[in-house]
Design a protein around this motif. Structure first.
Motif, short mmCIF file in Angstrom:
data_model
loop_
_atom_site.label_atom_id
_atom_site.label_comp_id
_atom_site.label_asym_id
_atom_site.label_seq_id
_atom_site.Cartn_x
_atom_site.Cartn_y
_atom_site.Cartn_z
N MET A 4 0.84 -1.18 0.00
CA MET A 4 0.00 0.00 0.00
C MET A 4 0.89 1.24 0.00
N THR A 5 0.67 2.12 -0.95
CA THR A 5 1.41 3.38 -1.01
C THR A 5 0.41 4.53 -1.01
N GLU A 6 0.70 5.52 -0.19
CA GLU A 6 -0.12 6.72 -0.11
C GLU A 6 0.79 7.91 -0.37
N THR A 7 0.31 8.88 -1.15
CA THR A 7 1.10 10.07 -1.44
C THR A 7 0.42 11.31 -0.87
N LYS A 8 1.22 12.33 -0.69
CA LYS A 8 0.72 13.59 -0.15
C LYS A 8 1.67 14.70 -0.61
N VAL A 9 1.12 15.85 -0.92
CA VAL A 9 1.92 17.02 -1.24
C VAL A 9 1.89 17.94 -0.02
N VAL A 10 3.08 18.31 0.45
CA VAL A 10 3.16 19.24 1.58
C VAL A 10 3.81 20.53 1.10
N GLN A 11 3.41 21.61 1.73
CA GLN A 11 4.00 22.92 1.45
C GLN A 11 5.10 23.13 2.48
N THR A 12 6.33 23.26 2.00
CA THR A 12 7.43 23.48 2.92
C THR A 12 7.88 24.93 2.85
N VAL A 13 8.39 25.38 3.93
CA VAL A 13 9.03 26.68 4.00
C VAL A 13 10.47 26.40 4.40
N LYS A 14 11.27 27.41 4.59
CA LYS A 14 12.62 27.14 5.03
C LYS A 14 12.53 26.43 6.38
N GLY A 15 13.05 25.25 6.41
CA GLY A 15 12.96 24.44 7.61
C GLY A 15 12.34 23.10 7.30
N ALA A 16 11.67 22.54 8.28
CA ALA A 16 11.13 21.19 8.14
C ALA A 16 9.65 21.17 8.48
N VAL A 17 8.95 20.18 7.90
CA VAL A 17 7.54 19.96 8.18
C VAL A 17 7.42 18.63 8.90
N ASP A 18 6.77 18.63 10.05
CA ASP A 18 6.58 17.40 10.82
C ASP A 18 5.51 16.55 10.13
N ILE A 19 5.91 15.36 9.68
CA ILE A 19 4.98 14.46 9.00
C ILE A 19 4.74 13.18 9.81
N THR A 20 5.10 13.21 11.09
CA THR A 20 4.97 12.02 11.94
C THR A 20 3.53 11.53 12.00
N SER A 21 2.59 12.42 12.22
CA SER A 21 1.18 12.02 12.35
C SER A 21 0.65 11.40 11.06
N TRP A 22 1.02 11.98 9.92
CA TRP A 22 0.56 11.43 8.65
C TRP A 22 1.11 10.02 8.43
N ALA A 23 2.42 9.84 8.66
CA ALA A 23 3.01 8.51 8.47
C ALA A 23 2.41 7.51 9.46
N ALA A 24 2.17 7.96 10.69
CA ALA A 24 1.56 7.08 11.70
C ALA A 24 0.16 6.66 11.28
#
Length: 127
Positions: free
Chosen positions: A1-21
């Protein structure tokens, strides 16, 4: 199973822990492969403290600053970003136990744009 998502990043990092969980929820045992589908982005497992992440990204910039002497056809900042992605990784594999990601205390899964921000497509594959 593969799921994709587009995130908007700014300078720095975006926490994606909840999405992956949420992608791993209910899957039992296995592995969670998280991939940044951009040559100038990466996936990090790092301390959840935003100041620690800022320090990490600043150190990365000191290690691989954009320079005008790159031989690649891309602009220097894009070339430096692609090098960071290659060195620090465009993907991470995390164990899944009882449908939950296994991370250490205070560890977070982060998507990083090494080119200053923009849209970044991510993929999570549960194996």
């Amino acid at each position: 199973m593969t799921e994709t998502k587009v995130v908007q990043t700014v300078k720095g990092a975006v926490d994606i822990t909840s999405w992956a969980a949420s992608c791993a929820a209910g899957t039992g045992e296995g592995l969670c492969l998280v991939t940044a589908l951009s040559p100038q982005a990466g996936i990090l497992v790092a301390d959840g403290d935003p100041r620690a992440v800022e320090d990490l990204l600043e150190d990365m910039e000191h290690l691989f600053p954009g320079r005008s002497s790159y031989t690649a056809a891309k602009p220097p900042q894009e070339t430096a970003a692609a090098i960071k992605s290659a060195v620090f990784g465009a993907a991470k594999v995390l164990p899944v136990e009882q449908g939950r990601l296994v991370l250490g205390v205070n560890q977070r899964l982060l998507a990083v744009s090494y080119c200053g921000g923009g849209e970044c497509e991510l993929a999570v594959t549960i194996i």
